[in-house]
Design a protein around this motif. Structure first.
Motif, PDB file in Angstrom:
ATOM      1  N   SER A  78       0.869  -1.182   0.000  1.00 49.06           N
ATOM      2  CA  SER A  78       0.000   0.000   0.000  1.00 49.06           C
ATOM      3  C   SER A  78       0.899   1.223   0.000  1.00 49.06           C
ATOM      4  CB  SER A  78      -0.880   0.055   1.255  1.00 49.06           C
ATOM      5  OG  SER A  78      -1.759  -1.031   1.290  1.00 49.06           O
ATOM      6  N   ARG A  94      -7.931  11.486 -10.261  1.00 50.47           N
ATOM      7  CA  ARG A  94      -7.541  10.314  -9.468  1.00 50.47           C
ATOM      8  C   ARG A  94      -6.924   9.242 -10.365  1.00 50.47           C
ATOM      9  NH1 ARG A  94      -9.729   5.505  -8.283  1.00 50.47           N
ATOM     10  NH2 ARG A  94     -11.691   5.988  -9.314  1.00 50.47           N
ATOM     11  N   VAL A  95      -7.505   9.025 -11.516  1.00 56.33           N
ATOM     12  CA  VAL A  95      -6.989   8.016 -12.440  1.00 56.33           C
ATOM     13  C   VAL A  95      -5.588   8.390 -12.922  1.00 56.33           C
ATOM     14  CG1 VAL A  95      -7.330   6.948 -14.710  1.00 56.33           C
ATOM     15  CG2 VAL A  95      -9.266   7.230 -13.167  1.00 56.33           C
ATOM     16  N   ARG A 132      -3.421  10.285 -11.411  1.00 56.96           N
ATOM     17  CA  ARG A 132      -2.495  10.148 -10.274  1.00 56.96           C
ATOM     18  C   ARG A 132      -2.031   8.709 -10.145  1.00 56.96           C
ATOM     19  NH1 ARG A 132      -5.466  13.851  -5.592  1.00 56.96           N
ATOM     20  NH2 ARG A 132      -5.522  15.752  -6.858  1.00 56.96           N
ATOM     21  N   GLN A 133      -2.958   7.785 -10.256  1.00 58.55           N
ATOM     22  CA  GLN A 133      -2.604   6.370 -10.159  1.00 58.55           C
ATOM     23  C   GLN A 133      -1.690   5.967 -11.312  1.00 58.55           C
ATOM     24  OE1 GLN A 133      -5.252   3.554  -8.698  1.00 58.55           O
ATOM     25  NE2 GLN A 133      -5.916   4.921  -7.086  1.00 58.55           N
ATOM     26  N   ARG A 134      -1.955   6.505 -12.483  1.00 56.02           N
ATOM     27  CA  ARG A 134      -1.088   6.221 -13.628  1.00 56.02           C
ATOM     28  C   ARG A 134       0.321   6.750 -13.393  1.00 56.02           C
ATOM     29  NH1 ARG A 134      -5.549   7.791 -18.146  1.00 56.02           N
ATOM     30  NH2 ARG A 134      -6.599   5.768 -18.185  1.00 56.02           N
ATOM     31  N   VAL A 136       1.860   7.074 -10.510  1.00 55.44           N
ATOM     32  CA  VAL A 136       2.507   6.140  -9.574  1.00 55.44           C
ATOM     33  C   VAL A 136       2.881   4.855 -10.314  1.00 55.44           C
ATOM     34  CG1 VAL A 136       2.150   4.707  -7.516  1.00 55.44           C
ATOM     35  CG2 VAL A 136       1.400   7.101  -7.525  1.00 55.44           C
ATOM     36  N   ASN A 137       1.954   4.316 -11.087  1.00 52.17           N
ATOM     37  CA  ASN A 137       2.210   3.075 -11.826  1.00 52.17           C
ATOM     38  C   ASN A 137       3.374   3.231 -12.799  1.00 52.17           C
ATOM     39  OD1 ASN A 137       0.155   1.750 -10.493  1.00 52.17           O
ATOM     40  ND2 ASN A 137      -1.335   2.041 -12.116  1.00 52.17           N
ATOM     41  N   ILE A 149      -3.167   2.273  -3.850  1.00 50.77           N
ATOM     42  CA  ILE A 149      -2.611   3.622  -3.948  1.00 50.77           C
ATOM     43  C   ILE A 149      -3.595   4.639  -3.398  1.00 50.77           C
ATOM     44  CG2 ILE A 149      -1.781   5.418  -5.516  1.00 50.77           C
ATOM     45  CD1 ILE A 149      -1.186   3.114  -7.530  1.00 50.77           C
ATOM     46  N   ARG A 150      -3.099   5.488  -2.511  1.00 50.92           N
ATOM     47  CA  ARG A 150      -3.838   6.667  -2.063  1.00 50.92           C
ATOM     48  C   ARG A 150      -2.964   7.865  -2.413  1.00 50.92           C
ATOM     49  NH1 ARG A 150      -5.111   9.411   3.431  1.00 50.92           N
ATOM     50  NH2 ARG A 150      -6.813  10.732   2.758  1.00 50.92           N
ATOM     51  N   ALA A 151      -3.369   8.607  -3.443  1.00 56.03           N
ATOM     52  CA  ALA A 151      -2.571   9.718  -3.937  1.00 56.03           C
ATOM     53  C   ALA A 151      -3.362  11.003  -3.783  1.00 56.03           C
ATOM     54  CB  ALA A 151      -2.209   9.485  -5.402  1.00 56.03           C
TER      55      ALA A 151
END
Length: 94
Positions: free
Chosen positions: A50, A63-64, A66-68, A70-71, A87-89
């Motif tokens: 996490s 939000r999407v 942000r996750q991208r 990180v990924n 992921i909590r961004a």
């Protein structure tokens, strides 16, 4: 910046996200023990993580996306070593 990590993969996650996002807060948790014996558990104790990350880079970003972000920073780890990543961004002030 707050950084918490355990184990080599968590350290790699921390290093990569720090370089890519210059976070003001970063917490990496190894959740693998909670998934022992489950699908994706490779027996290394380093398969499920996490991440809580706060960065100005996320300001005005969905939000999407942000996750991208990180990924993208963790792409090869996600492909080769990490089975699951929560992921909590957030941007500062959120």
């Amino acid at each position: 910046m707050t950084i918490a990590s355990t184990a080599p993969i968590a350290d790699q996650i921390t290093t990569r996200l720090t370089a890519a996002l210059a976070p003001t807060h970063l917490h990496v948790s190894n959740d693998s023990a909670s998934h022992s014996g489950h699908m994706g558990d490779d027996g290394t104790g380093e398969s499920h993580f996490s991440v809580e990350v706060e960065s100005a880079a996320f300001t005005g970003v969905s939000r999407v996306q942000r996750q991208r972000m990180v990924n993208t920073a963790l792409a090869d780890l996600l492909r080769d070593r990490i089975h699951a990543l929560a992921i909590r961004a957030r941007a500062p002030g959120e």
